[in-house]
Write a protein that holds these residues in place. Sequence first.
Motif, PDB file in Angstrom:
ATOM      1  N   SER A 217       0.859  -1.176   0.000  1.00  0.00           N
ATOM      2  CA  SER A 217       0.000   0.000   0.000  1.00  0.00           C
ATOM      3  C   SER A 217       0.894   1.224   0.000  1.00  0.00           C
TER       4      SER A 217
ATOM      5  N   GLN B 183       4.509   0.593   0.267  1.00  0.00           N
ATOM      6  CA  GLN B 183       4.998   0.041   1.513  1.00  0.00           C
ATOM      7  C   GLN B 183       4.389  -1.357   1.717  1.00  0.00           C
TER       8      GLN B 183
ATOM      9  N   VAL C  57       2.486  -4.427   3.209  1.00  0.00           N
ATOM     10  CA  VAL C  57       1.453  -4.730   4.193  1.00  0.00           C
ATOM     11  C   VAL C  57       1.586  -6.195   4.617  1.00  0.00           C
TER      12      VAL C  57
ATOM     13  N   ASN D  15       0.793  -3.295  15.928  1.00  0.00           N
ATOM     14  CA  ASN D  15      -0.101  -2.533  15.061  1.00  0.00           C
ATOM     15  C   ASN D  15       0.535  -2.309  13.691  1.00  0.00           C
ATOM     16  N   GLY D  16      -0.270  -2.500  12.660  1.00  0.00           N
ATOM     17  CA  GLY D  16       0.192  -2.223  11.304  1.00  0.00           C
ATOM     18  C   GLY D  16       0.991  -3.323  10.656  1.00  0.00           C
TER      19      GLY D  16
ATOM     20  N   GLY E  96      -0.171  -6.253   9.663  1.00  0.00           N
ATOM     21  CA  GLY E  96      -0.913  -6.932   8.606  1.00  0.00           C
ATOM     22  C   GLY E  96      -1.897  -7.991   9.067  1.00  0.00           C
TER      23      GLY E  96
ATOM     24  N   THR F 250      -5.412  -7.493   7.477  1.00  0.00           N
ATOM     25  CA  THR F 250      -5.317  -7.747   6.034  1.00  0.00           C
ATOM     26  C   THR F 250      -5.218  -9.236   5.753  1.00  0.00           C
TER      27      THR F 250
ATOM     28  N   HIS G  85       5.726  -7.814   8.711  1.00  0.00           N
ATOM     29  CA  HIS G  85       4.746  -8.094   7.652  1.00  0.00           C
ATOM     30  C   HIS G  85       4.809  -9.517   7.104  1.00  0.00           C
TER      31      HIS G  85
END
Length: 277
Positions: free
Chosen positions: A11, A14, A16, A36-37, A39, A42, A202
């Motif tokens: 995204s 970057q 994910v 957090n962040g 993935g 997702t 990730h």
Amino acid sequence: MIKICNLSKTSRHQPVLDNIQLEILNEKIIGLVGQNGVGKSTLLQAIAGRLTISTHVLYEGQPVRHNVHAAQHIFLLSQQPTFSDHFNLAQILQYGNDVFPHFNWVQANHLLQQVKLQPSYFYYELSKGQAAIFSFIYALCTRATYTLLDEPLDGVDEISRKQLYEILLKDYIQHPRTFVIASHHLQEIEHLLEELIILKQHTIYLHENIHILQQRFVKVSHHPPLQHQYPVIYMEEHPIQSFSIIDLQHKDWLETWAYETLDLHEIYYYISKGALQ
């Protein structure tokens, strides 16, 4: 079985998710954790067939994307509002009964009575906590072969969370299927889990049976600094006594150092702290 091969997503240039390789077997309760962040959401959306990259996710050998059979057997309870405000709870349960072949209507109504939610209530009338509880009950009663829960009880008080997880465990014992639970509160759910998936940078840092995991990582107290053949994933040095978290990698412990085993949430905590060192 769900099999994921070469699953990646970016995204704004970057990462994910980065080259996810994963197999999820039937009849397991699996924890999914990560900062957090990293993935988690997702990944669950991809498994549920909601993303274009879901073509890399196979259920019974077929891609889950645009797959009616997979949609009947994989349910995702996401962090976003799950149901339309225009329906009351009875209508939402009826929809679930129409879609999911093993939906348990009797259990759903029984649990609604237990948590004091009337079937006539409209979804928009519920508080945040009530909406989370209803969604959790709905997810449980789908009896989906794979039930994916993304921070399922956010906004629910601690006592109710504990009671609902006990209901999940009892139902799982009576009707085994697979649950994947993404949560920032690993300590609350670790007694339920048979396996743990940790996402880091990730991708899959590890996917392990929890009993093996608790034998694999140990805490070693030492002074002076530890010289050791096994990887140190985290270390704290103090004037009197330091400690290290050691990854034994399934090998026997051959040293004379005193060590202690760790709870699941402690293992994850030190792995996460190690990423920040």
